[in-house]
Design an enzyme around this catalytic site. Structure first.
Site, short mmCIF file in Angstrom:
data_model
loop_
_atom_site.label_atom_id
_atom_site.label_comp_id
_atom_site.label_asym_id
_atom_site.label_seq_id
_atom_site.Cartn_x
_atom_site.Cartn_y
_atom_site.Cartn_z
N GLY A 1 -8.99 -1.64 -8.98
CA GLY A 1 -8.52 -2.66 -10.06
C GLY A 1 -7.97 -4.06 -9.89
O GLY A 1 -6.90 -4.43 -9.40
N MET A 2 -9.40 -4.16 -8.96
CA MET A 2 -9.30 -5.94 -8.18
C MET A 2 -9.30 -7.15 -9.31
O MET A 2 -7.76 -8.00 -9.24
CB MET A 2 -10.66 -6.22 -7.99
CG MET A 2 -10.97 -4.91 -6.75
SD MET A 2 -13.05 -6.01 -5.93
CE MET A 2 -13.80 -5.01 -7.29
N TYR B 1 0.89 -1.17 -0.06
CA TYR B 1 0.10 0.12 0.02
C TYR B 1 1.11 1.32 0.11
O TYR B 1 2.17 1.96 0.97
CB TYR B 1 -0.89 0.08 1.32
CG TYR B 1 -1.59 0.97 0.87
CD1 TYR B 1 -3.43 0.71 0.49
CD2 TYR B 1 -2.10 2.13 1.50
CE1 TYR B 1 -4.27 0.95 -0.14
CE2 TYR B 1 -3.64 3.22 1.79
CZ TYR B 1 -4.66 2.22 0.50
OH TYR B 1 -5.52 2.93 0.47
N ILE C 1 -18.36 -3.15 -1.40
CA ILE C 1 -19.66 -2.52 -0.43
C ILE C 1 -19.30 -0.96 -0.46
O ILE C 1 -20.39 -0.40 -0.43
CB ILE C 1 -18.57 -2.35 1.26
CG1 ILE C 1 -18.94 -3.79 1.83
CG2 ILE C 1 -18.72 -1.37 2.18
CD1 ILE C 1 -18.35 -4.21 3.20
#
Length: 392
Positions: free
Chosen positions: A306-307, A113, A214
């Site tokens: 950007g899964m 991250y 979600i």
């Protein structure tokens, strides 16, 4: 020895004895006077010491999830006991009530991250807690109040957290605990994206992929609350019919699987809905291209994830003839801007919607002692699972 000599010796002895006694008295008086002069100083010192000691407020010991290095979360995290921490005059000690395991939490532990705490670190980034004690200079917060870190702050996966009063935002104690714990990342992302890029009016439409996430669910409900239609794209997978029904119950106008959109004119599938001016992409690849196909002239697509880990491909004609705009949104960056001060009223707004039942999403509450089970679920080891929320 003569009697005269004996008398002289006795007198000298007595005289010497008197001198010795006088010196002893003088020394005793001098010592007592010196001690007496020092007593106020000693008393003050002792008083200051006692006061300093009594003024030091300590938190209870805390149980925490820590990691000493970046890596696979299931390998590098461990639950440990942490010693009490001093609660300074501007500090607030919080007894945590609940904190979620977000994908960004996992990414921080993995070290991928962009913004992450230095190791060793305590995991977690958002949550809700109850004020346990406050420093002597704290105003506006009292033991028993419910608070959340706002903007979010690292280190929420522990039973007690001590941080400066400026970190904490007092919320309504009638807020559902699990929503208070999860309100500052996903729902706030949804709200900001609906408001920050174009002006949407009742009757307008938006389109999004990743609608079962979600953030996607929050977009549907917040749009519906404002009279805005939503067109939603989901993956082809087992249970897609149930997913469609669930999203429609939340207020979705249209829900399509990706395979349903393998047609030349996707807009022909819309019934009595306007072309969307705004689209949201959290998948990338083909799913992003489908969002672009729905957009009207001069429409905007906002990417916030950007899964699929696939790039976004845009045709030249989309830029030239449709004048589409591509934007990005990252809540962390928004929080670090001067707009961060605006987030607390927005959080109150979102919690109001949650109390009204106008904002809801599925979560699973897991006792903190079962952290590693919750982590396995969050990592996808046990199949598709609701968001995991640790309770303390």
């Amino acid at each position: 020895m003569s009697s005269h000599s004996s008398v002289v010796s006795q007198r000298q002895f007595v005289s010497n004895s008197l001198i010795i006694r006088a010196r002893e008295k003088e020394m005793a008086f001098t010592s007592w006077s010196h001690l007496r002069l020092r007593l106020p100083h000693l008393a003050r010192t002792q008083s200051l010491t006692v006061r300093a000691f009594s003024a030091a407020v300590m938190s209870p010991p805390s149980k925490a999830v820590v990691y000493d290095r970046q890596g696979p979360p299931d390998s590098v995290t461990r639950v440990v006991e942490l010693p009490p921490v001093e609660v300074k005059e501007n500090d607030v000690c919080i007894k945590m009530l609940a904190s979620p395991i977000n994908p960004s939490d996992i990414n921080r532990i993995e070290g991928v991250y962009p913004v992450r705490p230095q190791v060793p670190a305590v995991g977690g980034y958002e949550g809700v807690g109850e004020v346990f004690s406050v420093g002597s200079a704290v105003k506006g917060l009292l033991p028993g109040d419910w608070v959340i870190p706002s903007p979010p702050s690292s280190g929420t996966w522990q039973t007690y957290v001590v941080k400066d009063q400026s970190v904490w935002h007092k919320i309504n104690k009638e807020s559902p605990m699990e929503y208070a714990a999860t309100i500052t990342v996903n729902p706030l992302t949804a709200l900001r994206m609906l408001e920050d890029f174009i002006t949407l009016n009742p009757g307008d439409a938006i389109v999004q992929n990743g609608a079962t996430s979600i953030v996607g669910q929050c977009i549907i409900q917040l749009a519906r609350y404002r009279g805005i239609h939503s067109i939603n794209i989901i993956r082809d997978r087992a249970g897609s019919d149930e997913a469609k029904e669930k999203l429609k119950n939340l207020g979705a106008d249209e829900v399509f699987t990706e395979s349903q959109l393998e047609v030349k004119n996707v807009k022909g599938l819309l019934t009595n809905l306007p072309e969307p001016a705004l689209g949201f992409n959290c998948v990338g690849g083909n799913a992003a291209s489908l969002v672009l196909k729905f957009l009207r002239q001069s429409g905007t697509m906002v990417t916030y994830g950007g899964m699929s880990k696939k790039p976004i491909t845009v045709s030249t004609s989309s830029f030239i003839f449709k004048d589409l705009s591509l934007r990005g949104f990252w809540l962390q960056k928004w929080m670090s801007s001067d707009k961060a001060n605006e987030c607390r009223p927005m959080i109150d707004y979102l919690l109001d919607r949650a109390r009204e039942g106008k904002l809801k999403y599925e979560m699973e509450l897991v006792p903190f002692n079962d952290f590693h089970t919750a982590l396995d679920k969050a990592l996808g080891k046990l199949g598709s699972q609701p968001k995991q929320v640790l309770t303390f």
